[in-house]
Design an enzyme around this catalytic site. Structure first.
Site, PDB file in Angstrom:
ATOM      1  N   PRO A 101       0.838  -1.204   0.000  1.00 18.79           N
ATOM      2  CA  PRO A 101       0.000   0.000   0.000  1.00 18.79           C
ATOM      3  C   PRO A 101       0.874   1.255   0.000  1.00 18.79           C
ATOM      4  CG  PRO A 101      -0.109  -1.134   2.140  1.00 18.79           C
ATOM      5  CD  PRO A 101       0.670  -2.019   1.212  1.00 18.79           C
ATOM      6  N   VAL A 102       0.480   2.255  -0.811  1.00 19.55           N
ATOM      7  CA  VAL A 102       1.301   3.476  -0.874  1.00 19.55           C
ATOM      8  C   VAL A 102       1.074   4.328   0.366  1.00 19.55           C
ATOM      9  CG1 VAL A 102       1.445   3.630  -3.398  1.00 19.55           C
ATOM     10  CG2 VAL A 102      -0.466   4.717  -2.199  1.00 19.55           C
ATOM     11  N   GLY A 105       4.028   3.521   5.090  1.00 20.97           N
ATOM     12  CA  GLY A 105       5.187   3.178   5.917  1.00 20.97           C
ATOM     13  C   GLY A 105       5.755   1.796   5.653  1.00 20.97           C
ATOM     14  N   LEU A 106       5.402   1.193   4.515  1.00 19.98           N
ATOM     15  CA  LEU A 106       5.888  -0.167   4.265  1.00 19.98           C
ATOM     16  C   LEU A 106       6.866  -0.234   3.085  1.00 19.98           C
ATOM     17  CD1 LEU A 106       2.631  -2.215   4.971  1.00 19.98           C
ATOM     18  CD2 LEU A 106       4.552  -1.753   6.500  1.00 19.98           C
ATOM     19  N   GLY A 107       7.394   0.901   2.714  1.00 17.27           N
ATOM     20  CA  GLY A 107       8.489   0.903   1.738  1.00 17.27           C
ATOM     21  C   GLY A 107       8.050   0.825   0.293  1.00 17.27           C
ATOM     22  N   SER A 108       6.845   1.289   0.010  1.00 23.38           N
ATOM     23  CA  SER A 108       6.355   1.183  -1.364  1.00 23.38           C
ATOM     24  C   SER A 108       7.291   1.878  -2.370  1.00 23.38           C
ATOM     25  CB  SER A 108       4.933   1.757  -1.396  1.00 23.38           C
ATOM     26  OG  SER A 108       4.677   2.426  -2.569  1.00 23.38           O
ATOM     27  N   SER A 109       7.730   3.083  -2.069  1.00 26.93           N
ATOM     28  CA  SER A 109       8.563   3.809  -3.044  1.00 26.93           C
ATOM     29  C   SER A 109       9.939   3.149  -3.188  1.00 26.93           C
ATOM     30  CB  SER A 109       8.702   5.281  -2.656  1.00 26.93           C
ATOM     31  OG  SER A 109       9.355   5.419  -1.422  1.00 26.93           O
ATOM     32  N   ALA A 110      10.491   2.668  -2.082  1.00 22.70           N
ATOM     33  CA  ALA A 110      11.798   2.000  -2.171  1.00 22.70           C
ATOM     34  C   ALA A 110      11.679   0.724  -2.986  1.00 22.70           C
ATOM     35  CB  ALA A 110      12.323   1.682  -0.768  1.00 22.70           C
ATOM     36  N   ASP A 152      15.433   2.691   3.714  1.00 20.53           N
ATOM     37  CA  ASP A 152      14.389   1.924   3.019  1.00 20.53           C
ATOM     38  C   ASP A 152      14.964   1.163   1.816  1.00 20.53           C
ATOM     39  OD1 ASP A 152      12.731   3.114   4.824  1.00 20.53           O
ATOM     40  OD2 ASP A 152      11.297   3.879   3.369  1.00 20.53           O
TER      41      ASP A 152
END
Ligand code: PMV
Length: 313
Positions: A101-102, A105-110, A152
């Site tokens: 999920p964007v 806090g779970l690193g979507s962009s990284a 990240d």
């Protein structure tokens, strides 16, 4: 020509978010249950240099020339051109999908950054070491967050738990026992860049107070490194609760995150804290496997039905 398929995982910060931006240590863990997938198909019929981007999750299907300059694929192609002196790319279509999920806090962009770097490298026939993939992904991360600490992209690239200090080599960590964690989604989205800017503002206004909070977080992170390596779950849980309390002092928790953390603790979690930028996103809770059903029931009763169970080795 067969398609190129690459994956990159998600991540969670176990200790030290925000303080890590200012040079204090942090601990991050891989979340292999959540993944980004990139598929590149060579487009031999298209004129050379034709690149098409498909991101069905966000309804983008467009030729690269029509995408804005800040689009991650536009930046990635530019980055490869500059780094490897590539004049023209062999044409390709890149499809990006992600389970992460964007703004949570779970690193979507990284994860997006790492998966794209791996795929373009393969398409160009470059065999890049992980350290280089990490460096390139960090450059792409900057486009999402401005001034990321680098934690990240590092944990997502190496897929290992790590102790991280900005500008230093990551130290990989291993627990002697499996650590069961639950990631509980508050379903409030927040932009990392905005929360990092809000903390920066507090820091500029009252350096002494904020630095003191960072120092306490740094000490907790150092203690947590030892507890993790010894497999001391009780101490780790207590340290997570203390880290959450310090993040509250930075005004980055929310009523939802606090309710999730306290509900999980009351239902038997060994510790719980917000993870990542805060002001939304997820809570990470350290749990005993047998307690998971009870914790999930208690959270559901409060309206928080979505949680992911994963194990850190
Ligand atoms: O919200 P996320 O998953 O992007 O995590 C950000 C972590 C911060 O420490 C707040 C920022 C950073 O660059 O390390």
């Amino acid at each position: 020509m067969p398609a190129i398929v690459t994956h990159a995982i998600g991540k969670s910060i176990l200790f030290g978010e925000h303080a890590v931006v200012y040079g204090y240590p942090a601990i991050a863990v891989p979340i292999p249950a959540l993944r980004t997938k990139v598929v590149i198909k060579a487009d031999i019929r298209a004129p050379s240099g034709t690149i098409t981007f498909h991101a069905p999750d966000i309804n983008i299907h467009d030729e690269i020339n029509n995408l804005p300059a800040e689009n991650v694929l536009v930046r990635a192609v530019q980055l490869f051109k500059e780094t490897y002196n590539i004049k023209r790319f062999p044409s390709f279509q890149l499809t990006l999908t992600s389970e992460i999920p964007v703004a949570s806090g779970l690193g979507s962009s990284a994860s997006i950054s790492v998966a794209i770097v791996k795929a373009i490298a393969q398409h160009m026939g470059l065999r890049l070491p992980l350290a280089k993939i990490n460096d390139l992904a960090y450059e792409l991360e900057k486009g999402f967050h401005g001034n990321p600490s680098g934690i990240d992209n590092t944990v997502v690239t190496y897929e290992k738990s790590l102790y991280y200090v900005r500008g230093e080599e990551p130290q990989f960590l291993q627990s002697p026992i499996p650590l069961h964690i639950l990631l509980i989604n508050s379903h409030v989205q927040s932009l990392t860049s905005e929360v990092v800017a809000a903390v920066r503002q507090q820091y500029e206004q009252d350096k002494e107070r904020v630095q003191h909070v960072f120092q306490s977080i740094g000490t907790i992170t150092d203690d947590a490194r030892e507890a993790l390596q010894q497999g001391n779950k009780t101490v780790l849980g207590e340290l997570m609760n203390r880290n959450h309390a310090l993040l509250q002092q930075l005004d980055i928790s929310t009523p939802e995150l606090d309710t999730i953390a306290s509900t999980a603790q009351e239902a038997g979690a060994l510790g719980a804290k917000l993870c990542g930028a805060g002001r939304g996103g997820n809570v990470i809770a350290l749990v005993r496997e047998a307690d998971i059903p009870g914790i999930r029931t208690a959270l559901s009763a409060q309206g928080f039905k979505d949680s992911i169970h994963t194990v850190i080795q």
